[in-house]
Design a protein around this motif. Structure first.
Motif, PDB file in Angstrom:
ATOM      1  N   ALA A 121       0.833  -1.710   0.383  1.00 26.59           N
ATOM      2  CA  ALA A 121       0.425  -0.385   0.400  1.00 26.59           C
ATOM      3  C   ALA A 121       0.775   1.355  -0.010  1.00 26.59           C
ATOM      4  N   MET A 122       2.193   1.394   0.880  1.00 30.36           N
ATOM      5  CA  MET A 122       3.221   2.688   0.982  1.00 30.36           C
ATOM      6  C   MET A 122       3.512   2.563  -0.330  1.00 30.36           C
ATOM      7  N   ASP A 123       3.881   1.021  -1.429  1.00 28.48           N
ATOM      8  CA  ASP A 123       4.367   1.207  -2.750  1.00 28.48           C
ATOM      9  C   ASP A 123       3.155   2.243  -3.422  1.00 28.48           C
ATOM     10  N   ALA A 124       1.991   1.428  -3.424  1.00 29.53           N
ATOM     11  CA  ALA A 124       1.175   1.977  -4.505  1.00 29.53           C
ATOM     12  C   ALA A 124       0.884   3.295  -4.092  1.00 29.53           C
ATOM     13  N   GLU A 125       1.369   4.476  -2.497  1.00 33.69           N
ATOM     14  CA  GLU A 125       0.557   5.726  -2.041  1.00 33.69           C
ATOM     15  C   GLU A 125       1.897   6.688  -3.116  1.00 33.69           C
ATOM     16  N   ARG A 126       2.936   5.720  -2.245  1.00 33.15           N
ATOM     17  CA  ARG A 126       3.951   6.236  -3.250  1.00 33.15           C
ATOM     18  C   ARG A 126       4.353   6.655  -4.555  1.00 33.15           C
ATOM     19  N   ARG A 127       4.052   5.463  -5.116  1.00 33.15           N
ATOM     20  CA  ARG A 127       4.062   5.667  -6.697  1.00 33.15           C
ATOM     21  C   ARG A 127       3.314   6.934  -7.534  1.00 33.15           C
ATOM     22  N   GLN A 128       1.750   7.134  -6.425  1.00 36.92           N
ATOM     23  CA  GLN A 128       0.900   8.184  -6.923  1.00 36.92           C
ATOM     24  C   GLN A 128       1.137   9.139  -6.665  1.00 36.92           C
ATOM     25  N   ALA A 129       1.923   9.737  -5.891  1.00 38.90           N
ATOM     26  CA  ALA A 129       3.002  10.955  -5.142  1.00 38.90           C
ATOM     27  C   ALA A 129       3.608  11.221  -6.442  1.00 38.90           C
ATOM     28  N   GLU A 130       3.972  10.096  -6.702  1.00 36.65           N
ATOM     29  CA  GLU A 130       5.292  10.471  -8.094  1.00 36.65           C
ATOM     30  C   GLU A 130       4.775  10.862  -9.151  1.00 36.65           C
TER      31      GLU A 130
END
Length: 249
Positions: A2-11
Motif C-alpha cells: 500500500a505504501m509503495d502504491a501511495e508513493r507511486r501515486q504521489a510521484e
C-alpha cells in the motif's frame, strides 16, 4: 504494498503537475496531458491535477471538455459517463478500462459485498467470466483492490480498496466529522484529567486517613504497654498477693 502504491501515486501526480506548469501556455498540449494522465495505468487520483492553475486555463476554450473528463475521472464512474456521453468526448480504450476500475472503487466505498449482477450493470459487462477476468486482471493484480470471488453466491467480497478522490462536499463532511471527533476527544480528555485529579485527591485523603489511623494505633499500643507495666507491679491486699493479667501480646 500500500505504501509503495501511495508513493507511486504521489510521484505521478508530481510528474504531471510539473508537466502542466511547463505547458501552461499551450491549451492543446494541456489537453493532451489530461488524456495521458487519465489513460495512465498506475494513476488513480486526479483531484490535485484538477486544481492546478495551469489546467484551469482550459476553461472557456475549445479544450474545456478536457476539464470535464478530468473531473469525471476524479469523482465519477462509467455510469456517469454513459449518462453524459453526449457532452463529453469519446474515451480511448485505456480510459474506459481506467473508468471501470474507478467505478469498482466507488462501489467498494459503500459496501464490501458487491453482487455480480450489480457489477455487470455498472461496468457494462455481459457475462460472469468477463467480469471475473476484469476483477482479477485489472483490479486485484493492479493492487487497487483485494478480495474474494464467490461464484456460489455470485458476489465479490472486498477486503481492501484504494480510496478515491473526495468531492468538495465529501471533504467538507469529513472536516466536520473530524472537527466533531476532535471536540469529543477534547471533552473526553478533560473528563479523564478531572478523574485523575479526583483520584489523586482521594489518594492523598486516604494516605492522610491511613496515617491518622496508624498514629492512633501506635498511641493505643503505647497506652496498653504503660498499663501492662503498671499491672505487673504486685499489690498486697488483705494478706494476699494479686497479679493482673498481661494484656500485651
Amino acid at each position: 504494498m500500500a505504501m509503495d502504491a501511495e508513493r507511486r501515486q504521489a510521484e505521478l501526480i508530481e510528474q504531471f503537475s510539473a508537466q502542466a506548469a511547463a505547458l501552461s501556455s499551450s491549451a492543446p498540449q494541456l489537453a493532451a496531458l489530461v488524456l495521458e494522465a487519465t489513460s495512465h495505468p498506475a494513476l488513480f487520483a486526479f483531484s490535485e491535477l484538477l486544481s492546478l492553475p495551469a489546467l484551469s486555463k482550459l476553461t472557456g476554450t475549445q479544450y474545456a471538455s478536457s476539464l470535464d473528463v478530468l473531473r469525471l475521472f476524479a469523482y465519477g464512474t462509467l455510469k456517469d459517463y454513459k449518462s453524459n456521453s453526449g457532452t463529453l468526448p469519446a474515451l480511448l480504450p485505456d480510459q474506459v478500462r481506467k473508468l471501470k476500475q474507478l467505478s469498482v472503487l466507488t462501489l467498494a466505498e459503500s459496501t464490501k459485498v458487491l453482487p455480480y449482477d450489480q457489477l455487470m450493470q455498472e461496468l457494462d459487462v455481459s457475462n460472469v467470466r468477463e467480469l471475473e477476468d476484469f476483477l482479477i486482471n485489472e483490479c486485484m493484480y493492479s493492487g487497487i483492490v483485494r478480495g474474494k470471488l464467490d461464484q456460489v453466491r455470485r458476489c465479490f467480497e472486498v477486503q481492501f480498496a484504494t480510496g478515491r478522490d473526495l468531492t468538495p462536499d465529501q471533504l467538507n463532511n469529513m472536516i466536520d466529522t473530524l472537527s466533531d471527533w476532535l471536540g469529543t476527544s477534547d471533552n473526553l480528555l478533560h473528563q479523564i484529567q478531572e478523574k485523575i485529579k479526583w483520584a489523586d485527591t482521594m489518594s492523598e485523603v486516604n494516605k492522610k486517613h491511613q496515617k491518622e489511623f496508624e498514629d492512633k494505633v501506635e498511641e493505643a499500643k503505647k497506652s496498653i504497654k504503660k498499663l501492662n507495666n503498671l499491672n505487673r507491679q504486685t499489690s498486697t491486699y488483705g494478706g494476699m498477693t494479686t497479679f493482673s493479667l498481661n494484656l500485651e501480646e
